[in-house]
Every structure is written in C-alpha cells, then in structure tokens.
Design an enzyme around this catalytic site. Structure first.
Site, mmCIF file in Angstrom:
data_model
loop_
_atom_site.group_PDB
_atom_site.id
_atom_site.type_symbol
_atom_site.label_atom_id
_atom_site.label_comp_id
_atom_site.label_asym_id
_atom_site.label_seq_id
_atom_site.Cartn_x
_atom_site.Cartn_y
_atom_site.Cartn_z
ATOM 1 N N ARG A 1 0.825 -1.218 0.000
ATOM 2 C CA ARG A 1 0.000 0.000 0.000
ATOM 3 C C ARG A 1 0.853 1.260 0.000
ATOM 4 O O ARG A 1 0.498 2.264 -0.615
ATOM 5 C CB ARG A 1 -0.940 0.000 1.206
ATOM 6 C CG ARG A 1 -2.083 -0.952 0.988
ATOM 7 C CD ARG A 1 -3.076 -0.875 2.118
ATOM 8 N NE ARG A 1 -4.364 -1.407 1.681
ATOM 9 C CZ ARG A 1 -5.287 -1.872 2.496
ATOM 10 N NH1 ARG A 1 -5.087 -1.849 3.798
ATOM 11 N NH2 ARG A 1 -6.420 -2.334 2.030
ATOM 12 N N LYS B 1 -19.510 -17.577 -2.129
ATOM 13 C CA LYS B 1 -20.967 -17.519 -1.944
ATOM 14 C C LYS B 1 -21.670 -16.505 -2.825
ATOM 15 O O LYS B 1 -21.160 -15.407 -3.056
ATOM 16 C CB LYS B 1 -21.269 -17.167 -0.490
ATOM 17 C CG LYS B 1 -20.894 -18.261 0.469
ATOM 18 C CD LYS B 1 -21.206 -17.841 1.869
ATOM 19 C CE LYS B 1 -21.055 -19.013 2.819
ATOM 20 N NZ LYS B 1 -21.320 -18.594 4.201
ATOM 21 N N GLY C 1 -10.334 -8.658 -2.626
ATOM 22 C CA GLY C 1 -9.933 -9.739 -1.713
ATOM 23 C C GLY C 1 -9.007 -10.785 -2.292
ATOM 24 O O GLY C 1 -7.865 -10.518 -2.653
ATOM 25 N N GLY D 1 -13.076 -3.565 -0.420
ATOM 26 C CA GLY D 1 -14.455 -3.085 -0.315
ATOM 27 C C GLY D 1 -14.819 -2.052 -1.375
ATOM 28 O O GLY D 1 -15.904 -2.110 -1.958
#
Ligand code: AMP
Length: 392
Positions: free
Chosen positions: A36, A193, A350, A373
């Site tokens: 980062r 999912k 992710g 996110g």
C-alpha cells in the site's frame, strides 16, 4: 468521470493535505508488507517535485474514535521514509504549528485520524479543522473511497480537490472496464458464496455481455437449474435468487456461463484424491472444488471473443492444490490476451489478487485493484462518496 489530477494544479509552496491508505500489516512494530505504501510513491514524488508541502492524512486499524497507542501511525514512519526515499516527519498534536514550519518538499504524517470520533462520522467541524491547516486536498486512497469519512468526503468539499496518481490510475482503469468499456465485455465472478455478491451480480448482468460464474457460487446456480451438487458448498436458500439473476441476465442480453465439467473430491484438503466429472454426474459424498478442463476451455473461447474483462473471485478452491488449476489456467489465458493487446483486463477484490499472484500473472493484467471493499462497491454500481466528492 470528471475529476482534477495533479496535472491541473499549481502546487508550488502549497500545503497539500493528502489522504493516503497506509493501513499496512505490522508485526512487532515492523511493517511486513509495503504494497500500500508503494502505491503512493508516484504521488509523493510528483507533489514534492511540484514544490508542495506534503501533509499525509491516514487511518490505522479501528480505534473507534479513541486514542489507542498500539494503533499509532508513528510505527509506519520508518517504512514510509524508506519507501519514499525521504525523511517523513510525524506529529500527534500541534498540527498547525508543525505545518507552519514545513518547507517545500517536506513530508509530514499526522496521527491516526480515527483517534478522533469526527473522522468516521464525516464531521464537518473536524473536517474544517483539518482544512484550516492546508491549502489544497489530494485523495490518493481509493481503497477508503467507499466510506464517507471527514478525510475522504467532507474535507474534499472544503478545499480545491484533486486525485493523486494512484487514485487517478484506479479510476481510469475502472472507467475503462465498466464505465465506457470496449465491448464485448466479460465479467468473471467466482468465490465462495452468492449471498455476498447478489448486488454485484445483479449490476453486472446489466453492464456486460458475458457473465462467467465460477467457484462455490456456481454450485448454487447449477442447483437452481436442477443439478444435484451433492456435498458441494451451495446456498440452497438462494436458488430463487440465482434464478432471478439468470432471468435478469436473459432480459438484458447477457449470457451466463456456468461450469460444464468440474473437479470433485471427497475432502476439502490439499491433494485430496479427485476426478473430473460432468456437472450432472457429481458422485455421492463428493464436492465440487474447481472448474474442469472443458469449462476452462469454454471460458478461454469466450475471452478470445471479448475486448474487456472484469475479474473478481477464484474459479475454485485455489488455495489448495490441485484445485487452483482452473483459476490459474483462465488467469494465464487472460494475461496472454492482455499481453497481445487483445484484452483490457481489470481484476480486484480480496482473494482475487492472491489468486492472480499464485498464477504468476498479476503484472500482466491491465490493472489490478488492491482495494477490497471499494472495488466491490464499484462493481455493484454504487457511488463511492470519496470519488463523488472529488467530482463535485
Ligand atoms: P470470496 O471471498 O467470496 O471471493 O471467496 C473466495 C473463497 O472461495 C476461496 O477461499 C475459495 O477457496 C473458495 N471457493 C472457491 N470455489 C469453491 C468451491 N467450489 N468450494 C468451496 N470453496 C470454494
């Protein structure tokens, strides 16, 4: 998307309040991964070259509006100095006075903004106090742009605002992938999912021509079509949702690609005995852990006909060999097409970054977003407050 960049600003002698994401992993007081920080380097370099006084605003962890010494940003200062190649100053109070002593080219980091409850509340008063010590505002933290916090939103509306280099690169890549992409566009969405990606899938079917579904979530779609996925990960309560998404895709002219063959095993563990079967032939006691070779060949053919690809999530249980094979194969093909100039490929979110690293192709994609996110919310078609504030 209309936002100002470093090229539009005269920054000589100006105090530039620069929002960065340096929320890096730290162990025993040492930064263990500087990814980062590395991303901010071009902005720091260009700001200093332009004669700016660079004030860094950042958060670290979740101190919830209180001073938590273990979450002090002081501990990242040595890593910042090393990566930026210049000594970075640090203050945890007396901000105005510290800024007044800065010279052009200096870099100064303020203490963790989240120590102040006003930060996460997007408090106007807190933003005004920050604004009072600066001349202009630069946001280089796309990964924090999905949050309306004082340093990402309110502050951007109080000072002349522009995007830093990494924010600019991110927004340009996202624009090229979904804003005004070159068609045909494919989205590859995998992962565990459906439940965590309903909004994302619903948005994508309205934006892309081909939706390639893989990973555990494909099992739910297969089950919705009547397949018996046996012991596979499957959200049986979401079969109707899967059918709704499929129907919406049909109405929008988006083709959904599901696995045709799959790799099955009796245990979710590395090197578990496994075999390739057709989706309608999953044996009793088995679970689907990867896309099969025929499915991956199908994906390759679809990608051959596409000009743009957006990728989020693995095609299988990629952390455990050999169930990473489908993801690796598809990723390498996308990388090859990208290298040949035939495909614009943007990936993020992710596990996707680690999956592409595992395939050894992370550098070959057009752009890889490390913003979890924020990247996902953008795929969901949501307005990111930090980006909207830069535009407005
Ligand atoms: P996500 O965080 O939703 O992108 O999901 C990533 C996770 O999905 C990874 O940990 C994968 O191991 C897991 N996954 C992918 N395919 C399968 C599958 N067929 N069965 C179980 N887990 C899977």
């Amino acid at each position: 998307m209309a936002f100002k960049t470093l090229d539009d600003m005269d920054l000589s002698g100006k105090v530039v309040l620069t929002r960065v994401d340096v929320n890096v992993p730290v162990e025993d007081g040492r930064v263990t991964d500087t990814t980062r920080i590395d991303r901010v380097v071009p902005t720091i370099r260009d700001l200093r070259d332009a004669g700016a006084k660079v004030v860094l605003l950042a958060h670290f962890g979740r101190p919830k509006g209180q001073v938590v010494p273990e979450m002090s940003l002081r501990q990242v200062v040595p890593a910042l100095s090393e990566v930026f190649g210049t000594e970075v100053g640090f203050v945890d109070g007396g901000y105005g006075e510290a800024v007044s002593k800065m010279s052009e080219g200096d870099v100064l980091l303020f203490e963790n903004l989240r120590f102040n409850p006003g930060e996460e509340k997007n408090d106007e008063g807190f933003a005004k106090r920050l604004a009072s010590v600066g001349d202009v505002y630069c946001n280089d933290a796309f990964s924090a742009a999905h949050r309306a916090h004082a340093s990402t939103e309110a502050l951007a509306r109080l000072l002349p605002a522009f995007a830093g280099r990494s924010m600019q690169a991110e927004l340009e890549a996202l624009e090229a992938a979904l804003g005004s992409p070159k068609p045909p566009v494919a989205a590859l969405v995998g992962g565990a999912k459906v439940s965590t990606k309903i909004e994302l899938l619903s948005n994508l079917v309205t934006r892309v021509q081909h939706l390639i579904i893989g990973g555990g979530m494909a099992n739910t779609f297969l089950a919705a079509q009547g397949a018996d996925v046996k012991r596979s990960l499957c959200e049986h309560d979401l079969l109707d949702t899967a059918r709704e998404i499929a129907a919406k895709a049909g109405a929008e002219g988006c083709t959904i690609l599901l696995p045709r063959d799959v790799v099955v095993a009796e245990a979710f563990e590395a090197n578990a005995p496994n075999r390739v079967v057709k989706v309608e032939d999953v044996p009793d006691g088995h679970m689907i852990l990867d896309a099969g070779p025929d499915s991956v060949a199908h994906i390759r053919t679809v990608l051959d006909g596409c000009a743009t690809l957006v990728w989020n999530g693995p095609l299988g249980a990629f952390e455990i060999a050999p169930f990473d094979a489908g993801t690796v194969d598809a990723a390498r093909h996308a990388a090859e097409l990208t290298r040949a100039g035939k495909l614009v490929s943007v990936a993020g979110g992710g596990d996707t970054v680690s999956a592409l690293n595992r395939a050894g192709v992370a550098d070959d994609f057009t752009y890889i977003s490390t913003a979890g996110g924020a990247f996902l919310e953008w795929l969901e078609g949501k307005t990111l407050p930090g980006v909207a504030a830069l535009e407005g």
